[in-house]
Write an enzyme that holds these catalytic residues in place. Structure first.
Site, PDB file in Angstrom:
ATOM      1  N   PHE A  17       1.188  -1.481   0.169  1.00 55.13           N
ATOM      2  CA  PHE A  17      -0.398   0.114  -0.100  1.00 55.13           C
ATOM      3  C   PHE A  17       0.591   1.058  -0.034  1.00 55.13           C
ATOM      4  CE2 PHE A  17      -2.366   2.976   3.024  1.00 55.13           C
ATOM      5  CZ  PHE A  17      -2.880   3.938   1.994  1.00 55.13           C
ATOM      6  N   SER A  80       7.730  -5.310   4.753  1.00 50.66           N
ATOM      7  CA  SER A  80       7.288  -6.103   5.585  1.00 50.66           C
ATOM      8  C   SER A  80       5.692  -6.475   5.938  1.00 50.66           C
ATOM      9  CB  SER A  80       7.625  -5.315   7.424  1.00 50.66           C
ATOM     10  OG  SER A  80       6.595  -5.942   8.744  1.00 50.66           O
ATOM     11  N   ASN A 104      20.021  -6.868   5.523  1.00 49.58           N
ATOM     12  CA  ASN A 104      20.262  -6.709   3.841  1.00 49.58           C
ATOM     13  C   ASN A 104      20.322  -5.549   3.444  1.00 49.58           C
ATOM     14  OD1 ASN A 104      21.078  -9.504   4.007  1.00 49.58           O
ATOM     15  ND2 ASN A 104      18.595 -10.351   4.131  1.00 49.58           N
ATOM     16  N   GLY A 107      22.535  -3.072   4.102  1.00 48.70           N
ATOM     17  CA  GLY A 107      23.882  -4.073   3.578  1.00 48.70           C
ATOM     18  C   GLY A 107      23.926  -3.552   1.919  1.00 48.70           C
ATOM     19  N   TYR A 150       5.827  -7.714  15.312  1.00 46.76           N
ATOM     20  CA  TYR A 150       6.310  -6.658  15.408  1.00 46.76           C
ATOM     21  C   TYR A 150       6.674  -5.317  15.469  1.00 46.76           C
ATOM     22  CZ  TYR A 150       4.509  -3.084  11.085  1.00 46.76           C
ATOM     23  OH  TYR A 150       5.053  -1.691  10.815  1.00 46.76           O
ATOM     24  N   ARG A 191      -7.279  -4.361   9.252  1.00 47.47           N
ATOM     25  CA  ARG A 191      -8.169  -3.243   9.725  1.00 47.47           C
ATOM     26  C   ARG A 191      -9.114  -2.489   9.431  1.00 47.47           C
ATOM     27  NH1 ARG A 191      -2.424  -1.532   6.483  1.00 47.47           N
ATOM     28  NH2 ARG A 191      -0.569  -1.488   8.348  1.00 47.47           N
TER      29      ARG A 191
HETATM   30  N1  UDP Z   1     -10.799  -2.442  15.338  1.00 48.79           N
HETATM   31  C1  UDP Z   1     -11.864  -3.066  14.599  1.00 48.79           C
HETATM   32  N2  UDP Z   1     -12.755  -3.251  14.310  1.00 48.79           N
HETATM   33  C2  UDP Z   1     -11.866  -3.572  12.931  1.00 48.79           C
HETATM   34  C3  UDP Z   1     -10.694  -3.771  13.005  1.00 48.79           C
HETATM   35  C4  UDP Z   1      -9.622  -2.590  14.057  1.00 48.79           C
HETATM   36  O1  UDP Z   1     -13.061  -1.967  16.558  1.00 48.79           O
HETATM   37  O2  UDP Z   1     -13.210  -4.787  12.309  1.00 48.79           O
HETATM   38  C5  UDP Z   1      -9.517  -1.597  15.796  1.00 48.79           C
HETATM   39  C6  UDP Z   1      -8.807  -2.765  16.421  1.00 48.79           C
HETATM   40  O3  UDP Z   1      -9.177  -3.178  17.375  1.00 48.79           O
HETATM   41  C7  UDP Z   1      -7.494  -1.049  16.667  1.00 48.79           C
HETATM   42  C8  UDP Z   1      -7.853   0.114  16.258  1.00 48.79           C
HETATM   43  O4  UDP Z   1      -9.446  -0.124  15.340  1.00 48.79           O
HETATM   44  O5  UDP Z   1      -8.417  -0.957  18.424  1.00 48.79           O
HETATM   45  C9  UDP Z   1      -6.923   0.272  14.902  1.00 48.79           C
HETATM   46  O6  UDP Z   1      -7.076  -1.297  14.387  1.00 48.79           O
HETATM   47  P1  UDP Z   1      -5.719  -1.447  13.376  1.00 48.79           P
HETATM   48  O7  UDP Z   1      -5.829  -2.610  12.362  1.00 48.79           O
HETATM   49  O8  UDP Z   1      -6.354  -0.632  12.254  1.00 48.79           O
HETATM   50  O9  UDP Z   1      -4.432  -1.390  13.488  1.00 48.79           O
HETATM   51  P2  UDP Z   1      -3.893  -0.385  14.643  1.00 48.79           P
HETATM   52  O10 UDP Z   1      -3.259   0.519  14.626  1.00 48.79           O
HETATM   53  O11 UDP Z   1      -4.241  -1.433  15.720  1.00 48.79           O
HETATM   54  O12 UDP Z   1      -2.128  -1.112  13.932  1.00 48.79           O
END
Ligand code: UDP
Length: 315
Positions: A17, A80, A104, A107, A150, A191
């Site tokens: 993305f 990643s 890498n 490097g 991560y 997400r």
């Molecule tokens: N979240 C949610 N419903 C979803 C996906 C994510 O409530 O279907 C919440 C998740 O628990 C977090 C926030 O939204 O508190 C952001 O999650 P995301 O996976 O986008 O990224 P993060 O900031 O956690 O890396």
């Protein structure tokens, strides 16, 4: 500083993305771009439209030795898995991309005397005890929690990058990327924003994890890319937060998406994943001062473009 005729940039994770938007923006500014991607979470479709331009994609895992012919002026290490669902599905690959992949890529930068830019993350702050998060905050990370693969890989990557700077005198930059959204996010990457948009458009339940009072601060992709490019041209090895300080709860984000799509979906609550940060908001004082950068795109405008993109892809 405009690029010279031979300014060649290597971007690992170019088919992802952010990697694909970054590749496009660098091509627009006159760079040659060599993308490296193993397509684990990236997608060739994201860069198909760049194949007619000065863009070349090498399909390779960055955890293996990286060999690129000819001069290279900059190495941007973006490869990643980056969404919580992805790094849960690929925990070892996530650790390897952040650890072996960073080694890498460093490097390669050293061999080519190139500037190195590391994609780091707000996850280095973990579930933060300081709010908002300035770059001076050391973080609150559970090394053996599900997100640890991560968070710790990126913390290691920052340490490795800084060691190459101090020990080898390599030109390095570290960008700590906060939540970012926009067209081309994978619809199934898990997400919040892509999930909510897909659910809203398909009339499915909107899945809020926990009570939804946890907060995030969402930055539109074009603002992020502008910040990264400014940092690439700046002269600092210190980490710089790039993100939008406009903080809101996840329930608020869901409501904005339901309203913007005119959806009749209802909200349901599901269990909160382990170690899910309760708050997150970047302190962008350093980016403002060093780069003269701040985000410009409102959530309304950014969501409109993202919803249009998702609608097109759902067909
Ligand atoms: N979240 C949610 N419903 C979803 C996906 C994510 O409530 O279907 C919440 C998740 O628990 C977090 C926030 O939204 O508190 C952001 O999650 P995301 O996976 O986008 O990224 P993060 O900031 O956690 O890396």
């Amino acid at each position: 500083m405009p690029p010279g005729p031979s300014d060649r940039v290597v971007i690992t994770g170019a088919a992802g993305f952010i990697g694909s938007h970054l590749s496009e923006a660098l091509l627009d500014r006159g760079h040659t771009v060599i993308g490296i991607d193993n397509l684990l979470t990236g997608d060739r479709k994201n860069v198909e439209h760049l194949q007619q331009r000065d863009f070349h994609l090498i399909q390779q895992d960055v955890a293996r030795y990286i060999d690129v012919d000819g001069p290279v002026d900059r190495v941007l290490h973006w490869a990643s898995p980056a969404s919580p669902a992805d790094y849960l599905a690929y925990p070892i690959q996530t650790l390897k991309a952040g650890a072996l992949g960073t080694h890498n890529a460093l490097g390669l930068a050293r061999a080519k005397r190139a500037t190195f830019v590391l994609a780091s993350t707000s996850e280095v702050y973990g579930d933060p005890a300081e709010h908002p998060q300035p770059e001076t905050y050391w973080g609150h990370v559970n090394p053996i929690g599900p997100r640890g693969v991560y968070d710790e890989a990126k913390r290691f990557a920052e340490a490795m990058t800084t060691a190459y700077h101090r020990h080898h005198g390599l030109q390095t930059r570290i960008v700590r990327i906060f939540n970012t959204y926009g067209p081309r996010m994978r619809l199934d990457d898990g997400r919040a924003i892509p999930n909510f948009i897909v659910q809203a458009l398909q009339g499915e339940d909107i899945t809020i994890y926990g009570d939804g009072e946890q907060t995030r601060s969402f930055c539109y992709i074009s603002d992020l890319v502008e910040g990264i490019i400014r940092l690439m041209h700046a002269d600092t090895a210190e980490p710089v937060n790039i993100g939008n300080p406009n903080e809101m709860s996840i329930v608020q984000v869901a409501r904005r998406i339901v309203d913007a799509t005119g959806s009749r979906s209802r909200v349901v609550h599901e269990p909160l994943p382990a170690d899910d940060p309760k708050v997150r908001r970047p302190d962008i004082t350093r980016a403002r001062k060093l780069l003269g950068w701040e985000p410009r795109v409102s959530l309304e405008t950014g969501l409109r473009a993202t919803i249009d993109d998702v609608r097109r892809r759902l067909g």
